[in-house]
Motif scaffolding. Structure first.
Motif, PDB file in Angstrom:
ATOM      1  N   TYR A  24       0.867  -1.181   0.000  1.00  0.00           N
ATOM      2  CA  TYR A  24       0.000   0.000   0.000  1.00  0.00           C
ATOM      3  C   TYR A  24       0.906   1.234   0.000  1.00  0.00           C
ATOM      4  O   TYR A  24       2.013   1.185   0.534  1.00  0.00           O
ATOM      5  CB  TYR A  24      -0.881   0.025   1.249  1.00  0.00           C
ATOM      6  N   ILE A  68     -10.685   1.337   4.787  1.00  0.00           N
ATOM      7  CA  ILE A  68     -11.511   2.420   4.217  1.00  0.00           C
ATOM      8  C   ILE A  68     -12.664   1.850   3.390  1.00  0.00           C
ATOM      9  O   ILE A  68     -12.530   1.579   2.203  1.00  0.00           O
ATOM     10  CB  ILE A  68     -10.702   3.383   3.337  1.00  0.00           C
ATOM     11  N   ASN A  69     -13.796   1.681   4.041  1.00  0.00           N
ATOM     12  CA  ASN A  69     -14.904   0.974   3.390  1.00  0.00           C
ATOM     13  C   ASN A  69     -15.916   1.863   2.677  1.00  0.00           C
ATOM     14  O   ASN A  69     -16.992   1.400   2.323  1.00  0.00           O
ATOM     15  CB  ASN A  69     -15.666   0.134   4.440  1.00  0.00           C
ATOM     16  N   GLU A  72     -20.912   3.488  -2.231  1.00  0.00           N
ATOM     17  CA  GLU A  72     -22.265   3.992  -2.495  1.00  0.00           C
ATOM     18  C   GLU A  72     -22.859   3.196  -3.643  1.00  0.00           C
ATOM     19  O   GLU A  72     -22.110   2.728  -4.502  1.00  0.00           O
ATOM     20  CB  GLU A  72     -22.194   5.458  -2.970  1.00  0.00           C
ATOM     21  N   ALA A 104     -13.040  -6.176  -4.118  1.00  0.00           N
ATOM     22  CA  ALA A 104     -12.977  -5.105  -3.099  1.00  0.00           C
ATOM     23  C   ALA A 104     -14.345  -4.431  -2.999  1.00  0.00           C
ATOM     24  O   ALA A 104     -14.497  -3.216  -3.156  1.00  0.00           O
ATOM     25  CB  ALA A 104     -11.873  -4.091  -3.402  1.00  0.00           C
ATOM     26  N   SER A 106     -16.367  -4.010  -0.531  1.00  0.00           N
ATOM     27  CA  SER A 106     -16.710  -3.292   0.692  1.00  0.00           C
ATOM     28  C   SER A 106     -18.039  -3.800   1.270  1.00  0.00           C
ATOM     29  O   SER A 106     -18.245  -5.013   1.368  1.00  0.00           O
ATOM     30  CB  SER A 106     -16.744  -1.791   0.421  1.00  0.00           C
ATOM     31  N   GLU A 110     -21.728  -2.017  -4.437  1.00  0.00           N
ATOM     32  CA  GLU A 110     -21.361  -2.240  -5.844  1.00  0.00           C
ATOM     33  C   GLU A 110     -21.943  -3.556  -6.411  1.00  0.00           C
ATOM     34  O   GLU A 110     -22.603  -3.520  -7.454  1.00  0.00           O
ATOM     35  CB  GLU A 110     -19.838  -2.243  -5.904  1.00  0.00           C
ATOM     36  N   ASP A 132     -13.950  -9.162  -0.613  1.00  0.00           N
ATOM     37  CA  ASP A 132     -13.251  -8.079   0.072  1.00  0.00           C
ATOM     38  C   ASP A 132     -12.346  -8.718   1.123  1.00  0.00           C
ATOM     39  O   ASP A 132     -12.589  -9.843   1.565  1.00  0.00           O
ATOM     40  CB  ASP A 132     -14.247  -7.111   0.748  1.00  0.00           C
ATOM     41  N   GLN A 185     -11.482 -12.307   0.495  1.00  0.00           N
ATOM     42  CA  GLN A 185     -10.339 -12.497  -0.391  1.00  0.00           C
ATOM     43  C   GLN A 185      -9.368 -11.319  -0.299  1.00  0.00           C
ATOM     44  O   GLN A 185      -9.780 -10.168  -0.317  1.00  0.00           O
ATOM     45  CB  GLN A 185     -10.817 -12.634  -1.843  1.00  0.00           C
ATOM     46  N   LEU A 187      -6.762  -9.465  -2.362  1.00  0.00           N
ATOM     47  CA  LEU A 187      -6.352  -9.337  -3.769  1.00  0.00           C
ATOM     48  C   LEU A 187      -4.848  -9.492  -3.945  1.00  0.00           C
ATOM     49  O   LEU A 187      -4.376  -9.928  -4.999  1.00  0.00           O
ATOM     50  CB  LEU A 187      -6.750  -7.953  -4.310  1.00  0.00           C
ATOM     51  N   VAL A 204      -9.925   0.898  -5.061  1.00  0.00           N
ATOM     52  CA  VAL A 204      -8.991   0.221  -4.146  1.00  0.00           C
ATOM     53  C   VAL A 204      -7.563   0.312  -4.688  1.00  0.00           C
ATOM     54  O   VAL A 204      -6.617   0.435  -3.917  1.00  0.00           O
ATOM     55  CB  VAL A 204      -9.410  -1.254  -3.874  1.00  0.00           C
TER      56      VAL A 204
HETATM   57  C1  SAM Z   1     -12.980   2.534  -0.799  1.00  0.00           C
HETATM   58  S1  SAM Z   1     -13.545   0.894  -0.713  1.00  0.00           S
HETATM   59  C2  SAM Z   1     -14.157   0.661  -2.351  1.00  0.00           C
HETATM   60  C3  SAM Z   1     -15.521   0.045  -2.367  1.00  0.00           C
HETATM   61  C4  SAM Z   1     -16.176  -0.085  -3.743  1.00  0.00           C
HETATM   62  N1  SAM Z   1     -15.370  -0.852  -4.649  1.00  0.00           N
HETATM   63  C5  SAM Z   1     -16.482   1.274  -4.341  1.00  0.00           C
HETATM   64  O1  SAM Z   1     -15.790   1.710  -5.242  1.00  0.00           O
HETATM   65  O2  SAM Z   1     -17.452   1.917  -3.909  1.00  0.00           O
HETATM   66  C6  SAM Z   1     -12.036  -0.034  -0.695  1.00  0.00           C
HETATM   67  C7  SAM Z   1     -12.225  -1.493  -0.279  1.00  0.00           C
HETATM   68  O3  SAM Z   1     -11.022  -2.206  -0.613  1.00  0.00           O
HETATM   69  C8  SAM Z   1     -10.848  -3.228   0.358  1.00  0.00           C
HETATM   70  N2  SAM Z   1      -9.446  -3.689   0.333  1.00  0.00           N
HETATM   71  C9  SAM Z   1      -8.339  -3.039   0.763  1.00  0.00           C
HETATM   72  N3  SAM Z   1      -7.251  -3.814   0.565  1.00  0.00           N
HETATM   73  C10 SAM Z   1      -7.690  -4.975  -0.008  1.00  0.00           C
HETATM   74  C11 SAM Z   1      -7.048  -6.164  -0.431  1.00  0.00           C
HETATM   75  N4  SAM Z   1      -5.723  -6.306  -0.312  1.00  0.00           N
HETATM   76  N5  SAM Z   1      -7.798  -7.155  -0.963  1.00  0.00           N
HETATM   77  C12 SAM Z   1      -9.149  -7.011  -1.079  1.00  0.00           C
HETATM   78  N6  SAM Z   1      -9.818  -5.926  -0.686  1.00  0.00           N
HETATM   79  C13 SAM Z   1      -9.089  -4.901  -0.152  1.00  0.00           C
HETATM   80  C14 SAM Z   1     -11.243  -2.543   1.656  1.00  0.00           C
HETATM   81  O4  SAM Z   1     -11.576  -3.480   2.660  1.00  0.00           O
HETATM   82  C15 SAM Z   1     -12.423  -1.687   1.209  1.00  0.00           C
HETATM   83  O5  SAM Z   1     -13.657  -2.349   1.429  1.00  0.00           O
END
Ligand code: SAM
Length: 259
Positions: A24, A68-69, A72, A104, A106, A110, A132, A185, A187, A204
């Protein structure tokens, strides 16, 4: 000294959870976690980690802070319209059963958006996998109870048909809940299923390093069928998509090149 403390924290978190924070973007992640550490009264990441291994609540707060969940329904509505009016009807002309993945996902906004559109297109037999890293978010997704804020961009006909309003909350219709398979999962670590017609992965990739993004785009491309579509977030254009066997199909949509 401070950096060493954070680097050691990254290593310990990886051994403890298999979450690799080094993939990250460092400045962002460090800022968020430093704020939490200080708020909780720990002067070093070493002592913060020790506490986290003993206190489940603190561990979940750490997870919340790093994931960061925010999500919308119909986030960036005109992109979902393109999916509804162009890409999904094109795919459905080839097969009535579409295989989709919301990566991802959340708290579920979506994949439910996707499931509603598929239902409206009479493609209910389609498969929607939603994954996620955050189990807490997935639990909320399965419950499918939302605030009025998260439905503000939902078109009126969908709001009427697929939600039930109870005071200020919106509940998703059971028929939709059944059409989605939620699964934990990571990613950055886990293997991907293959043969997808559509992968939605939005908001994400912005958190990952360039190196991690590069590997992930290749993995997404491999997971798509030839002609399959990757739908990305509105700050996440792919630089030189051809290197992954993808071509730009519309703004924020990429198609896997047919061979
Ligand atoms: C900002 S939200 C995006 C939610 C949705 N995709 C959207 O665009 O509205 C980011 C999501 O990425 C997930 N996330 C972060 N790192 C991840 C990883 N390594 N593998 C899977 N999910 C991950 C977080 O738990 C979070 O729910």
């Amino acid at each position: 000294m401070e950096d060493k403390d954070f680097l050691l924290f990254i290593k310990k978190v990886k051994d403890y959870t298999s979450i690799d924070l080094s993939q990250y973007k460092e400045a962002q992640m460090k800022r968020r976690l430093t704020t939490l550490r200080m708020k909780k009264g720990y002067t070093t990441f070493a002592s913060f980690f020790e506490a986290m291994t003993k206190d489940k609540e603190l561990f979940y707060e750490f997870l919340d802070r790093m994931t960061i969940n925010v999500s919308e329904f119909w986030r960036n509505p005109n992109r979902w319209e393109v999916l509804e009016q162009k890409f999904l009807p094109d795919t459905l002309r080839k097969s009535r059963k579409v295989k989709c993945w919301s990566a991802a996902c959340s708290t579920g906004e979506e994949p439910y958006t996707l499931a509603m559109i598929l239902a409206e297109l009479n493609a209910q037999d389609s498969v929607v996998l939603a994954t996620d890293i955050d189990e807490g978010a997935l639990e909320k997704a399965k419950k499918a109870v939302y605030s009025d804020r998260s439905v503000r961009d939902v078109p009126a006909k969908y709001l009427q048909k697929y939600y039930r309003q109870e005071n200020l909350t919106y509940l998703i219709a059971d028929s939709l809940k059944k059409s989605i398979r939620f699964q934990k999962q990571n990613l950055l670590v886990d293997t991907f299923d293959t043969g997808f017609d559509l992968i939605v992965c939005r908001n994400v990739m912005i958190y990952f390093t360039e190196e991690a993004k590069h590997l992930l785009y290749q993995k997404f491309a491999n997971a798509l069928k030839p002609g399959g579509i990757l739908f990305v977030g509105s700050t996440e254009q792919i630089f030189s998509p051809a290197q992954y066997g993808l071509e730009s199909a519309e703004t924020f949509f990429y198609r896997k090149t047919e061979v």
